[in-house]
Design a protein around this motif. Structure first.
Motif, PDB file in Angstrom:
ATOM      1  N   LEU A  29     -17.910  47.398  -3.233  1.00 55.36           N
ATOM      2  CA  LEU A  29     -18.159  48.945  -2.500  1.00 55.36           C
ATOM      3  C   LEU A  29     -19.013  48.723  -1.612  1.00 55.36           C
ATOM      4  N   PHE A  30     -19.862  47.857  -1.584  1.00 55.13           N
ATOM      5  CA  PHE A  30     -20.907  47.683  -0.232  1.00 55.13           C
ATOM      6  C   PHE A  30     -20.259  47.135   0.706  1.00 55.13           C
ATOM      7  N   PHE A  42     -23.786  38.821   7.525  1.00 54.49           N
ATOM      8  CA  PHE A  42     -24.546  39.954   6.481  1.00 54.49           C
ATOM      9  C   PHE A  42     -24.665  39.223   5.398  1.00 54.49           C
ATOM     10  N   LEU A  43     -25.920  38.962   4.895  1.00 55.03           N
ATOM     11  CA  LEU A  43     -25.960  38.068   3.725  1.00 55.03           C
ATOM     12  C   LEU A  43     -26.819  38.566   2.627  1.00 55.03           C
ATOM     13  N   VAL A  94     -29.089  41.942   3.520  1.00 50.69           N
ATOM     14  CA  VAL A  94     -28.929  42.942   2.966  1.00 50.69           C
ATOM     15  C   VAL A  94     -29.288  42.921   1.531  1.00 50.69           C
ATOM     16  N   SER A  95     -29.967  44.166   0.910  1.00 54.64           N
ATOM     17  CA  SER A  95     -30.319  44.122  -0.397  1.00 54.64           C
ATOM     18  C   SER A  95     -30.733  45.409  -0.851  1.00 54.64           C
ATOM     19  N   SER A  96     -30.670  45.725  -2.113  1.00 58.22           N
ATOM     20  CA  SER A  96     -31.308  46.975  -2.711  1.00 58.22           C
ATOM     21  C   SER A  96     -32.648  46.635  -3.148  1.00 58.22           C
ATOM     22  N   ASP A  97     -32.962  45.483  -2.942  1.00 57.91           N
ATOM     23  CA  ASP A  97     -34.487  44.983  -3.413  1.00 57.91           C
ATOM     24  C   ASP A  97     -35.204  45.147  -2.001  1.00 57.91           C
ATOM     25  N   ASP A  98     -35.579  46.255  -1.748  1.00 58.68           N
ATOM     26  CA  ASP A  98     -35.989  46.709  -0.356  1.00 58.68           C
ATOM     27  C   ASP A  98     -37.574  46.903  -0.344  1.00 58.68           C
ATOM     28  N   PRO A 101     -31.361  47.746   4.156  1.00 58.94           N
ATOM     29  CA  PRO A 101     -31.468  48.222   2.582  1.00 58.94           C
ATOM     30  C   PRO A 101     -30.075  48.654   2.422  1.00 58.94           C
ATOM     31  N   LYS A 102     -29.691  48.487   1.003  1.00 62.49           N
ATOM     32  CA  LYS A 102     -28.315  48.814   0.608  1.00 62.49           C
ATOM     33  C   LYS A 102     -28.108  50.577   0.399  1.00 62.49           C
TER      34      LYS A 102
END
Length: 221
Positions: free
Chosen positions: A14-15, A55-56, A84-88, A106-107
């Motif tokens: 999805l992302f 994009f990693l 890229v990460s939700s761990d932002d 950030p995601k």
């Protein structure tokens, strides 16, 4: 073989789709490839010399924290890497830039934020979300940047040997894994210690482990 300029390495379909949409709007004729684990990413880079931007995802199979970022810089120094990460949290985002990422998205970012980040990077700049203060901690920044430069000096083979040292493997095991002589491993280890400016393999392993993210702390603590 394609003329793709961009590859999205993320294990969340999805992302990847959302990111693709943003890229199409920012980069003409981007030609976007996808990978859902790190070894797939490396294979795609090998097969597509036209790639310019990666994009990693910070947490994807085969990539632990910033190990993937520094490996890409070691093997493919011309690639632009956007994490890229939700761990932002601020510290993680800052660390990504210190270790050589061009941006950290950030995601939760919307399309316009992703577009701004990509535009900034294509213009040769570094991008972080507005609320993050770049280089807040000078001392940490300098030590991270120094480590990133040292890792970039290793040959790809030395980099692989370092990852195995960090994993606690002995010369004999490394020689067997890489199908090289044990004397060759010893030479690699000496070169690694010299380039990382450390006295022993334990310290070399610890230097490499700085790239890894600590597991999330127990919520109940």
């Amino acid at each position: 073989m394609s003329n793709a300029k961009v590859i999205i390495a993320d294990d969340h379909p999805l992302f990847r789709t959302a990111l693709k949409q943003a890229i199409v709007e920012c980069i003409e004729d981007a030609g976007t490839l996808e990978a859902d684990n790190f070894s797939e990413l490396l294979a795609a880079i090998e097969q597509n010399p036209s790639l310019e931007i990666v994009f990693l995802d910070l947490h994807m199979p085969g990539n632990n924290g910033f190990t993937g970022l520094t490996q890409l810089q070691n093997h493919y120094p011309d690639l632009i890497v956007i994490m890229v990460s939700s761990d932002d949290n601020d510290e993680t985002m800052q660390k990504a830039i210190n270790f050589g990422a061009a941006a950290f998205i950030p995601k939760s970012a919307d399309l316009s934020m992703i577009a701004t980040a990509v535009d900034t990077v294509l213009g040769g700049g570094v991008w972080l979300p507005e609320h993050v203060e770049i280089n807040a901690d000078q001392q940490t920044m300098v030590s991270h940047q120094k480590l990133a430069k040292q890792l970039a000096q290793l040959t790809p083979q030395q980099y692989i040997v370092l990852t195995q040292i960090a994993d606690g493997q002995l010369n004999k095991q490394i020689a067997y894994d890489l199908n090289i002589k044990e004397t060759t491993v010893k030479k690699h280890v000496s070169a690694i210690l010299m380039k990382l400016e450390v006295n022993n393999r334990t310290l070399a392993g610890l230097a490499y482990q700085q790239l890894m993210l600590a597991p999330p702390e127990n919520v109940n603590d």
